[in-house]
Design a protein around this motif. Structure first.
Motif, PDB file in Angstrom:
ATOM      1  N   TRP A  14       0.836  -1.204   0.000  1.00 24.02           N
ATOM      2  CA  TRP A  14       0.000   0.000   0.000  1.00 24.02           C
ATOM      3  C   TRP A  14       0.871   1.255   0.000  1.00 24.02           C
ATOM      4  O   TRP A  14       0.622   2.191  -0.753  1.00 24.02           O
ATOM      5  N   ARG A  15       1.929   1.289   0.841  1.00 17.18           N
ATOM      6  CA  ARG A  15       2.837   2.451   0.897  1.00 17.18           C
ATOM      7  C   ARG A  15       3.519   2.647  -0.458  1.00 17.18           C
ATOM      8  O   ARG A  15       3.631   3.769  -0.930  1.00 17.18           O
ATOM      9  N   ARG A  16       3.970   1.558  -1.066  1.00 20.14           N
ATOM     10  CA  ARG A  16       4.632   1.667  -2.371  1.00 20.14           C
ATOM     11  C   ARG A  16       3.666   2.227  -3.403  1.00 20.14           C
ATOM     12  O   ARG A  16       4.028   3.074  -4.214  1.00 20.14           O
ATOM     13  N   THR A  17       2.426   1.760  -3.371  1.00 28.53           N
ATOM     14  CA  THR A  17       1.417   2.243  -4.311  1.00 28.53           C
ATOM     15  C   THR A  17       1.149   3.726  -4.108  1.00 28.53           C
ATOM     16  O   THR A  17       1.046   4.490  -5.082  1.00 28.53           O
ATOM     17  N   GLU A  18       1.053   4.163  -2.856  1.00 27.83           N
ATOM     18  CA  GLU A  18       0.822   5.586  -2.565  1.00 27.83           C
ATOM     19  C   GLU A  18       2.011   6.442  -3.015  1.00 27.83           C
ATOM     20  O   GLU A  18       1.817   7.512  -3.601  1.00 27.83           O
ATOM     21  N   ARG A  19       3.211   5.962  -2.751  1.00 30.30           N
ATOM     22  CA  ARG A  19       4.404   6.708  -3.175  1.00 30.30           C
ATOM     23  C   ARG A  19       4.466   6.788  -4.699  1.00 30.30           C
ATOM     24  O   ARG A  19       4.731   7.840  -5.262  1.00 30.30           O
ATOM     25  N   ARG A  20       4.217   5.665  -5.338  1.00 33.15           N
ATOM     26  CA  ARG A  20       4.247   5.655  -6.806  1.00 33.15           C
ATOM     27  C   ARG A  20       3.233   6.648  -7.361  1.00 33.15           C
ATOM     28  O   ARG A  20       3.513   7.373  -8.306  1.00 33.15           O
ATOM     29  N   LEU A  33       4.713  14.423   1.628  1.00 31.18           N
ATOM     30  CA  LEU A  33       3.910  13.656   2.577  1.00 31.18           C
ATOM     31  C   LEU A  33       4.268  12.173   2.540  1.00 31.18           C
ATOM     32  O   LEU A  33       4.427  11.532   3.582  1.00 31.18           O
ATOM     33  N   GLU A  34       4.393  11.610   1.353  1.00 33.14           N
ATOM     34  CA  GLU A  34       4.657  10.176   1.203  1.00 33.14           C
ATOM     35  C   GLU A  34       6.111   9.825   1.450  1.00 33.14           C
ATOM     36  O   GLU A  34       6.417   8.715   1.846  1.00 33.14           O
ATOM     37  N   GLY A  35       7.021  10.777   1.160  1.00 35.34           N
ATOM     38  CA  GLY A  35       8.431  10.570   1.438  1.00 35.34           C
ATOM     39  C   GLY A  35       9.077   9.524   0.553  1.00 35.34           C
ATOM     40  O   GLY A  35       8.518   9.147  -0.470  1.00 35.34           O
ATOM     41  N   PRO A  36      10.212   9.090   0.959  1.00 28.18           N
ATOM     42  CA  PRO A  36      11.011   9.505   2.092  1.00 28.18           C
ATOM     43  C   PRO A  36      11.642  10.879   1.859  1.00 28.18           C
ATOM     44  O   PRO A  36      11.379  11.522   0.843  1.00 28.18           O
ATOM     45  N   GLU A  37      12.489  11.302   2.787  1.00 27.09           N
ATOM     46  CA  GLU A  37      13.074  12.641   2.700  1.00 27.09           C
ATOM     47  C   GLU A  37      13.881  12.839   1.421  1.00 27.09           C
ATOM     48  O   GLU A  37      13.909  13.941   0.872  1.00 27.09           O
ATOM     49  N   SER A  38      14.521  11.807   0.931  1.00 28.84           N
ATOM     50  CA  SER A  38      15.294  11.946  -0.309  1.00 28.84           C
ATOM     51  C   SER A  38      14.378  12.272  -1.486  1.00 28.84           C
ATOM     52  O   SER A  38      14.735  13.071  -2.353  1.00 28.84           O
ATOM     53  N   PHE A  56      15.109  13.034 -10.518  1.00 34.51           N
ATOM     54  CA  PHE A  56      13.948  12.618  -9.731  1.00 34.51           C
ATOM     55  C   PHE A  56      13.455  11.245 -10.187  1.00 34.51           C
ATOM     56  O   PHE A  56      13.159  10.382  -9.359  1.00 34.51           O
ATOM     57  N   ILE A  57      13.405  11.033 -11.481  1.00 31.93           N
ATOM     58  CA  ILE A  57      12.957   9.743 -12.022  1.00 31.93           C
ATOM     59  C   ILE A  57      13.896   8.619 -11.570  1.00 31.93           C
ATOM     60  O   ILE A  57      13.440   7.560 -11.123  1.00 31.93           O
ATOM     61  N   ARG A  58      15.201   8.841 -11.673  1.00 34.78           N
ATOM     62  CA  ARG A  58      16.162   7.810 -11.246  1.00 34.78           C
ATOM     63  C   ARG A  58      15.986   7.479  -9.762  1.00 34.78           C
ATOM     64  O   ARG A  58      15.987   6.314  -9.373  1.00 34.78           O
ATOM     65  N   LEU A  59      15.827   8.514  -8.937  1.00 30.88           N
ATOM     66  CA  LEU A  59      15.650   8.290  -7.508  1.00 30.88           C
ATOM     67  C   LEU A  59      14.360   7.511  -7.236  1.00 30.88           C
ATOM     68  O   LEU A  59      14.354   6.565  -6.444  1.00 30.88           O
ATOM     69  N   ARG A  93      12.711   5.474  -9.155  1.00 34.84           N
ATOM     70  CA  ARG A  93      12.861   4.072  -9.571  1.00 34.84           C
ATOM     71  C   ARG A  93      13.587   3.272  -8.504  1.00 34.84           C
ATOM     72  O   ARG A  93      13.193   2.158  -8.158  1.00 34.84           O
ATOM     73  N   ARG A  94      14.670   3.856  -7.973  1.00 37.57           N
ATOM     74  CA  ARG A  94      15.445   3.164  -6.964  1.00 37.57           C
ATOM     75  C   ARG A  94      14.611   2.967  -5.687  1.00 37.57           C
ATOM     76  O   ARG A  94      14.592   1.882  -5.108  1.00 37.57           O
ATOM     77  N   LEU A  95      13.875   4.004  -5.283  1.00 34.53           N
ATOM     78  CA  LEU A  95      13.063   3.908  -4.070  1.00 34.53           C
ATOM     79  C   LEU A  95      11.944   2.884  -4.216  1.00 34.53           C
ATOM     80  O   LEU A  95      11.626   2.162  -3.270  1.00 34.53           O
ATOM     81  N   LEU A  96      11.346   2.824  -5.391  1.00 29.23           N
ATOM     82  CA  LEU A  96      10.242   1.883  -5.598  1.00 29.23           C
ATOM     83  C   LEU A  96      10.731   0.442  -5.730  1.00 29.23           C
ATOM     84  O   LEU A  96       9.952  -0.489  -5.513  1.00 29.23           O
ATOM     85  N   ASP A  97      11.995   0.269  -6.080  1.00 31.62           N
ATOM     86  CA  ASP A  97      12.549  -1.083  -6.191  1.00 31.62           C
ATOM     87  C   ASP A  97      13.017  -1.645  -4.847  1.00 31.62           C
ATOM     88  O   ASP A  97      13.279  -2.826  -4.730  1.00 31.62           O
ATOM     89  N   GLU A  98      13.142  -0.782  -3.845  1.00 30.78           N
ATOM     90  CA  GLU A  98      13.633  -1.240  -2.530  1.00 30.78           C
ATOM     91  C   GLU A  98      12.617  -2.081  -1.836  1.00 30.78           C
ATOM     92  O   GLU A  98      11.458  -1.958  -1.924  1.00 30.78           O
TER      93      GLU A  98
END
Length: 174
Positions: free
Chosen positions: A41-47, A101-106, A164-167, A169-174
């Protein structure tokens, strides 16, 4: 103790241990499942937040590119396109807030960098056009405005978008 009673006690104790083990395993499985569902759910919201910002930035940059081309070609619709671009840029704050809101800070920092770069492109375009129209006179301390500063600002906005796109992608793959 009678063998029958000992057998019954052993069976009862074994059954109790089996039930306890089954309940414990079910509890752990349920906890793991809830954790997995929450992470999904968190990944979906961030995406959703990331893609919303990127979609709004892409729309604005498309209009900004048309505005820049119209300005450089001295087309009569340049002023209207520049105004439209500036208005679109001012709507990016809402999408940036969702990423914060969804983060993370990076992601929040990269979103701020992206929106700031698009604002800079818009501001340079608006001011350059205003100077040409005689509506604005820059001070001696301001950097010169013109084609080079416009293309630099546009390039920095695209670089921030790529970062931003590269970051993301990396965050969503974690």
């Amino acid at each position: 103790m009678d063998q029958g009673i000992a057998g019954l006690l052993g069976a009862a104790l074994g059954g109790a241990i089996g039930v306890a083990g089954t309940l414990g395993a079910a509890r752990l499985t349920g906890r793991d499942q809830r954790r997995g569902q929450h992470e999904h759910w968190r990944r979906t919201e961030r995406r959703g937040a990331y893609s919303h910002l990127l979609s709004k930035v892409s729309e604005a940059m498309r209009v900004g590119g048309k505005a820049l081309d119209a300005y450089e070609d001295e087309l009569p619709e340049a002023g209207a396109l520049i105004g439209q671009f500036d208005e679109m840029v001012h709507t990016l704050d809402e999408a940036e807030s969702l990423v914060a809101l969804e983060g993370p800070e990076s992601a929040e920092a990269a979103a701020m960098e992206l929106v700031g770069a698009v604002y800079q492109f818009s501001n340079v375009l608006v001011l350059t056009h205003a100077v040409d129209e005689g509506e604005y006179i820059p001070s001696l301390h301001e950097p010169p405005l013109g084609s080079t500063s416009l293309w630099d600002a546009k390039g920095k906005a695209y670089e921030a978008s790529d970062a931003f796109i590269r970051l993301c992608r990396r965050l969503l793959d974690e």
